[in-house]
Design an enzyme around this catalytic site. Sequence first.
Site, short mmCIF file in Angstrom:
data_model
loop_
_atom_site.label_atom_id
_atom_site.label_comp_id
_atom_site.label_asym_id
_atom_site.label_seq_id
_atom_site.Cartn_x
_atom_site.Cartn_y
_atom_site.Cartn_z
N ASP A 211 0.76 -1.25 0.46
CA ASP A 211 0.06 -0.03 -0.20
C ASP A 211 0.70 1.32 0.47
OD1 ASP A 211 1.18 -0.35 2.61
OD2 ASP A 211 -0.73 1.23 3.28
N GLU A 214 3.24 1.30 2.53
CA GLU A 214 4.47 0.26 2.22
C GLU A 214 4.39 -0.62 3.57
OE1 GLU A 214 7.49 4.07 2.21
OE2 GLU A 214 8.14 2.93 0.60
C1 NOJ Z 1 7.33 2.07 8.65
C2 NOJ Z 1 6.57 3.14 8.00
O1 NOJ Z 1 5.15 2.65 8.52
C3 NOJ Z 1 6.22 3.08 6.15
O2 NOJ Z 1 5.02 3.71 6.23
C4 NOJ Z 1 7.23 3.85 6.03
O3 NOJ Z 1 7.45 3.79 4.83
C5 NOJ Z 1 8.89 2.59 6.26
N1 NOJ Z 1 8.55 2.36 7.58
C6 NOJ Z 1 10.29 3.31 6.24
O4 NOJ Z 1 10.69 5.03 6.94
C1 NOJ Z 2 6.23 7.03 4.62
C2 NOJ Z 2 5.38 6.80 3.60
O1 NOJ Z 2 4.35 5.65 4.30
C3 NOJ Z 2 5.75 6.80 2.26
O2 NOJ Z 2 3.93 7.29 1.92
C4 NOJ Z 2 5.81 8.07 1.80
O3 NOJ Z 2 5.58 7.40 0.51
C5 NOJ Z 2 6.94 7.70 2.49
N1 NOJ Z 2 6.98 7.81 3.21
C6 NOJ Z 2 8.16 8.50 1.74
O4 NOJ Z 2 8.35 10.14 2.21
#
Ligand code: NOJ
Ligand code: NOJ
Length: 443
Positions: A211, A214
């Site tokens: 999603d 991530e």
């Molecule tokens: C976990 C976070 O929930 C996610 O959104 C993020 O992109 C990653 N760690 C990397 O920072």
């Molecule tokens: C974490 C977020 O969850 C994600 O959506 C985003 O792409 C990265 N950070 C980088 O900003």
Amino acid sequence: MLTWTLTIVGLLLCFFQGFAFAKSPLNSKPVQTWFPQQVAASQNFLLKNISPTDGFPGSVIASPSRANPNYYFHWIRDAALVMETVRHLEQKYEARTPFPLLASQRNPFDQILRDYTAFSRLNQITQTLTGLGEPKYYVDGSAFSDAWGRPQNDGPALRAVTLGQWALELIARGDLTYVKNWLYRAELPARTVVKADLEYVSHHWQQPSFDLWEEVLADHFYTLMVQRKALVIGSQLAQKMNDPKAAEWYTKQAQLISVKLEKFWNQEKQIILTSLNYAGGLDSKKSNLDIAVLLAVLHGQIDGYSFSVQDPRVEKTVSQLISVFAKHYPINVNNPQYAPAIGRYTEDVYSGNGFDGGNPWFLTTLAVAEFYFLKAGSSRNFNQKLFFRNLGTRFLERVQLHSHPDYHLSEQIDRTHGAMIGAEDLTWSHSAILTTHFANQSF
Ligand code: NOJ
Ligand code: NOJ
């Protein structure tokens, strides 16, 4: 519809009682003074994060932060959303200066979009673990191959949305050659950016992916909404570029996605679920309620298709999100005179540089403001317009409360102290200020 409107009116009035004259202790200007200043500053911060000196022209850093957390990457999703904002700036510039006489009056945003296109093509031909589904690259264009949640199939869709719309504008302005060379040429295998993304999207949307946060491998409302939008725009572009068979194929896939999207509505809970068919990754989101659904509408709604800002199912989902977050974070409970700060989902534990508890974010709180401004823009009744506009402004005031007097904006807002935390000057946070501003100008 009327009953529903009255219900939310009632619900929201409870939140905002006595709000009218509240001012932020940190930033005590009236919101009408602060917001335009923040918009101007955010535009500068956003542009500063594009084409960094140690990166390829057209690359976008998610944030200047290189450690704790390291966000010094070109994320396909973040970059596409930021470039969608640049495309709006380009359009506005074009409307103001349609016939530049001097070289110095040439549209500066146009060059940024051209650089982004070239960098995107480089990303597409770079060997990676998941091909076009790869979530992020180093700013010099090399592949990032450490463990990560991949593929993330919203990325190529968002890029096709941004560059596909730009291609349609360029065609309207008569620049067919550039479009044919870089954006869309009727050939397979595809060697132009948008065509390659459309082929990827149209052949992969049925597969689960990670999603936008991530974390979860599944079918996502967000990913499908932006995939559908990419295909609808892609079909218009294919038609114009003499690729009728492809136009038909993209339309067909968009229709199939529409059918699938209906499955996300949960009649019993009265919400649009964020994911279906869990296939891996984090599985803590028991509520299945996530602001990603609202972002899906903001980034993926398209005229004539279901799930617009006017859809009562969207409204019901947003209302539930507002009420759960209002109770969830101490800064909301302790400052009930302000509209609540909004996070990603209540089970979230990502704190911006670790996992010691989720927080509200700027871009998610701004999404609610943007939503109400768009609703104001599309309601015909004057009182309703005013009502939604005021609601949007309440959420802006919440953002102002936690913003910095020098206009820097990070990713998150500490849930107990209200201070900024997480990646500093997150490009997406600044971009969200601008898209909220565009929505606020649309009526
Ligand atoms: C976990 C976070 O929930 C996610 O959104 C993020 O992109 C990653 N760690 C990397 O920072
Ligand atoms: C974490 C977020 O969850 C994600 O959506 C985003 O792409 C990265 N950070 C980088 O900003």
